[in-house]
Design an enzyme around this catalytic site. Structure first.
Site, PDB file in Angstrom:
ATOM      1  N   GLU A 121       0.733  -1.080  -0.225  1.00 19.56           N
ATOM      2  CA  GLU A 121       0.224   0.244  -0.216  1.00 19.56           C
ATOM      3  C   GLU A 121       0.959   0.877  -0.061  1.00 19.56           C
ATOM      4  OE1 GLU A 121      -2.422  -0.720   3.188  1.00 19.56           O
ATOM      5  OE2 GLU A 121      -3.409  -2.009   2.626  1.00 19.56           O
ATOM      6  N   CYS A 135      14.481  10.103 -11.799  1.00 18.71           N
ATOM      7  CA  CYS A 135      15.064  10.868 -12.906  1.00 18.71           C
ATOM      8  C   CYS A 135      15.171  12.671 -11.329  1.00 18.71           C
ATOM      9  CB  CYS A 135      13.083  11.765 -13.431  1.00 18.71           C
ATOM     10  SG  CYS A 135      12.881  13.124 -14.456  1.00 18.71           S
TER      11      CYS A 135
END
Length: 293
Positions: free
Chosen positions: A92, A187
């Protein structure tokens, strides 16, 4: 005008406050669907329901060197595609921002034609609007009430806003290291590592690590296509290198790298592969821990 207009102007698009990328750069760098491919994972985590803390930016605009504001935030593909894999593997997620203000996404790069992304946007819409407050988590001396196995920092230029200099982010990463948890960053996400640049007398904890991330070389070239409205105010890669991190790539090719418990990737091209690698690493670690109990 449509996101994928036939207008291939290289002029950044004014959104009323700042600038979004030009139609030319969006045509070449933004897609309407992701490269997500479903993978079947082991059910080892089915009953434990351990969680991953997702740290996002709550800031929208980056002021460039020329004073113009770049409309940014977290990249949707880099944020949501890995989470599709985390969920498939049984984990989760909880979304956090530094003060609990809403999560900011680069809406101009949202893959609206991707059904998988649409479903996950609906599922977490409330959390995006009302995420957990990182300050509260750091202030809580009993962090064992939630079994977080990793912290995930998505990319997008927004990861450079408010995270690298935030003391609560610093304490979060120090907690990750102290508790031997995984740190996942894609990134521009590794920019948050700069928060632990100053640890007093202690050495920078990621000195000697190798990563894949969005290269400064590309950020220096992007204004030519109108992706950004001017030169970057600073370059996070330069700062990480000065601290002893080796950045493996100078271009983006969808590459990922695992260095101990730091997992990194270079761009949205890597989002699917990154999600799979992270899920596999977390499940393997959990399996090893269970075998040694």
């Amino acid at each position: 005008m449509s996101l994928f207009s036939n207008d291939l102007s290289k002029e950044p698009v004014f959104d009323g406050i700042g600038y979004e990328p030009s139609f030319f750069s969006r045509k070449t760098m933004v897609t309407t669907k992701t490269n997500y491919s479903k993978k079947k994972y082991s059910d080892i985590n089915k009953d434990t329901r351990k969680k991953i803390l997702v740290l996002c930016t709550e800031e929208r605009y980056m002021t460039m060197k020329n004073g113009k504001k770049f409309s940014t935030g977290n990249h949707p593909v880099e944020t949501l595609v890995p989470i599709l894999h985390f969920e498939q593997a049984g984990f989760e997620v909880d979304f956090y921002t530094p003060t609990g203000a809403p999560v900011k996404f680069e809406m101009w790069t949202m893959p609206y034609e991707d059904e998988n992304i649409g479903k996950i946007l609906d599922k977490y819409n409330t959390q995006f609007s009302n995420p957990h407050n990182l300050r509260d988590f750091i202030a809580d001396t009993n962090k064992g009430y939630v079994d977080y196995v990793a912290v995930f920092i998505p990319g997008g230029h927004g990861a450079m806003l408010g995270l690298p200099e935030n003391n609560d982010v610093k304490e979060l990463i120090k907690w990750v290291i102290a508790e031997d948890k995984y740190l996942l960053a894609i990134c521009h996400g590794p920019a948050a590592l700069l928060s632990v640049a100053d640890c007093g007398d202690a050495e920078f904890p990621f000195k000697g690590y190798k990563i894949n991330s969005f290269p400064d070389e590309m950020d220096k070239a992007l204004p030519e296509s109108g992706y950004q409205p001017g030169e970057m105010p600073w370059f996070y890669g330069e700062k990480l290198k000065q601290l002893g991190i080796e950045i493996l790539n100078k271009k983006i090719a969808g590459d990922c790298h695992v260095d101990r418990k730091l997992i990194t990737a270079d761009s949205p091209l890597a989002a699917d592969k990154f999600g799979k690698i992270c899920a596999d690493e977390l499940l393997a670690c959990e399996k090893s821990e269970l075998e040694h109990e």
